[in-house]
Scaffold this active site. Sequence first.
Site, mmCIF file in Angstrom:
data_model
loop_
_atom_site.group_PDB
_atom_site.id
_atom_site.type_symbol
_atom_site.label_atom_id
_atom_site.label_comp_id
_atom_site.label_asym_id
_atom_site.label_seq_id
_atom_site.Cartn_x
_atom_site.Cartn_y
_atom_site.Cartn_z
ATOM 1 N N GLY A 135 10.283 -40.636 39.427
ATOM 2 C CA GLY A 135 12.040 -41.552 41.159
ATOM 3 C C GLY A 135 12.685 -40.561 41.122
ATOM 4 N N PRO A 176 8.156 -38.287 35.604
ATOM 5 C CA PRO A 176 9.128 -37.472 36.667
ATOM 6 C C PRO A 176 7.904 -36.350 37.763
ATOM 7 C CG PRO A 176 9.323 -35.733 34.569
ATOM 8 C CD PRO A 176 8.911 -37.502 34.394
ATOM 9 N N ARG A 210 8.919 -35.145 40.953
ATOM 10 C CA ARG A 210 9.869 -33.994 42.261
ATOM 11 C C ARG A 210 11.197 -33.661 41.347
ATOM 12 N NH1 ARG A 210 10.652 -35.469 47.412
ATOM 13 N NH2 ARG A 210 9.324 -37.294 47.256
ATOM 14 N N ARG A 264 5.763 -32.437 55.016
ATOM 15 C CA ARG A 264 6.999 -33.344 54.417
ATOM 16 C C ARG A 264 8.344 -33.269 55.802
ATOM 17 N NH1 ARG A 264 10.492 -32.779 51.507
ATOM 18 N NH2 ARG A 264 11.091 -35.108 50.607
ATOM 19 N N CYS A 281 -1.204 -27.035 66.279
ATOM 20 C CA CYS A 281 -1.794 -28.177 68.010
ATOM 21 C C CYS A 281 -0.603 -29.409 67.928
ATOM 22 C CB CYS A 281 -3.020 -27.679 68.468
ATOM 23 S SG CYS A 281 -2.924 -26.155 68.113
ATOM 24 N N GLU A 282 0.318 -29.901 66.873
ATOM 25 C CA GLU A 282 0.484 -30.724 67.183
ATOM 26 C C GLU A 282 1.898 -30.331 67.562
ATOM 27 O OE1 GLU A 282 -0.652 -34.144 65.297
ATOM 28 O OE2 GLU A 282 -2.741 -33.107 65.468
ATOM 29 N N TYR A 308 5.438 -31.983 46.221
ATOM 30 C CA TYR A 308 4.769 -32.721 47.795
ATOM 31 C C TYR A 308 4.449 -31.524 48.616
ATOM 32 C CZ TYR A 308 6.052 -36.663 44.790
ATOM 33 O OH TYR A 308 6.103 -37.537 43.135
HETATM 34 C C1 LIG Z 1 4.779 -40.367 42.768
HETATM 35 C C2 LIG Z 1 4.559 -41.300 41.129
HETATM 36 C C3 LIG Z 1 5.687 -40.601 40.022
HETATM 37 C C4 LIG Z 1 6.341 -39.110 40.757
HETATM 38 O O1 LIG Z 1 7.735 -39.798 41.597
HETATM 39 P P1 LIG Z 1 8.189 -38.549 41.768
HETATM 40 O O2 LIG Z 1 9.671 -39.414 42.539
HETATM 41 O O3 LIG Z 1 7.908 -37.620 42.053
HETATM 42 O O4 LIG Z 1 9.480 -38.371 40.518
HETATM 43 C C5 LIG Z 1 5.887 -41.502 38.738
HETATM 44 N N1 LIG Z 1 4.594 -42.628 38.606
HETATM 45 C C6 LIG Z 1 4.394 -43.279 40.021
HETATM 46 C C7 LIG Z 1 2.966 -44.679 39.452
HETATM 47 C C8 LIG Z 1 4.152 -42.336 40.424
HETATM 48 O O5 LIG Z 1 3.292 -42.972 41.916
#
Ligand SMILES: *Cc1c(COP(=O)(O)O)cnc(C)c1O
Length: 423
Positions: free
Chosen positions: A239, A274, A276, A312, A342-343, A371
């Site tokens: 996250g 991790p 992103r 995204r 086409c959107e 992503y």
């Molecule tokens: C998507 C996800 C992550 C990774 O999240 P990031 O924001 O990309 O670090 C980690 N654990 C779970 C369970 C997820 O669904």
Amino acid sequence: MHHFHYQNERLYCEDVPLADIAAKAGTPSYVYSVATLTRHFTVFDGAFEGVPHLTCYSVKANSSLAILGLFASLGGGADIVSGGELFRALKAGIPPDRIVYSGVGKTEAEIDYALRENILMFNIESAEELEVINSRAAAIGATARIALRVNPDVDPRTHPYISTGLRKNKFGIDVDGALKAYRRALELKHVEILGVDCHIGSQLTEIAPFVEALKRLKILVGRLAEMGIKVQYLDLGGGLGISYSEETPPHPREYAQAVVQELKDLPCTLIFEPGRVIVGNAGCLIMQVLYTKQTQTKEFVIVDAGMNDLVRPSLYGAFHGIQPFEKGKRETRVVDVVGPICESSDFIARDRKLPALNRGEYLAVMSAGAYGFSMSSNYNSRPRAAEVMVDGDRFFITRERETLEDLVRGESIPDSIERARQI
Ligand SMILES: *Cc1c(COP(=O)(O)O)cnc(C)c1O
């Protein structure tokens, strides 16, 4: 910190001009930097040096085999959310004892597959799933190592579509439900309780929600100890956010400091998932300008990458920087950069100030490593992009662009229709 930069007004990835890659691989293509991926992985993992931990890269952020292989070589594990991701992780050489399996909707076939491969841990997201995993383990003659994913009900203050740790979200089990489920797990013969899991959302730009979730987990761990459950693994999910434009997310070291500070009395192994933060700024999407078009109200730059390649902006209203391959001095314009789909939601950028662009020139969409390709589709029957990995002054096409034949692979027309067609 990443390795995309201008040199003599030309945009490079490490020591390779992006123009060389466009010439060889075509556009649209995703381009990843090995130096950046390596640096991000080692900075994150290294931030927890001295603390027993396992960095399980979140495969869904970017499931490229080449990237998974690189992380395997750096000692990384994997956080998976499907049988397909398990297949990829194993194929890339990630050892099963470094794989954790999250997700609210694991099928029996996927559970069996993971049990047979003997992965480290299932992160269980409902009381029903716990029963199913126990019975599948019984059927196979295995023991499932498990954690329960707890939904701590904290607000990660991120986009609503990527918040997962609020009571109203579908993820995890609330604290009271979790206590009940742990009590039930103690009675089940084919599960072994390994720990507690939590993941509150993605693209977090503050430490506070992480700490708040941790405080709630600590209380739960205490309650579990009273029940005789010793938590060996505490999985804190992923996250951590990145900078797409103005965001100033905490550095992994700050995040690690806050986590370690909060957990110093807990003798368990930490797991991180991790995604992103490792891959986001290590990749870009390269594309070519097909047309420019002035309407009465807007100026459009029409490119050969669409929402099927990078969803995204359409899905989250996300911002991605856009840089031309050739810098040079030119006047700036305010334009919408749009794809061929086409959107009306098919855009890469809206009302963006960019240098005046011409048909035929190339652009890079920055921070597209997470992503990006992994959320791409074949919408409008568009073959999916190629993927390229840059390592110093060399580059490799790690995924060929899909062909038209790839688009119809596995499809058929029923005989009855085929006959009717021939009349
Ligand atoms: C998507 C996800 C992550 C990774 O999240 P990031 O924001 O990309 O670090 C980690 N654990 C779970 C369970 C997820 O669904």
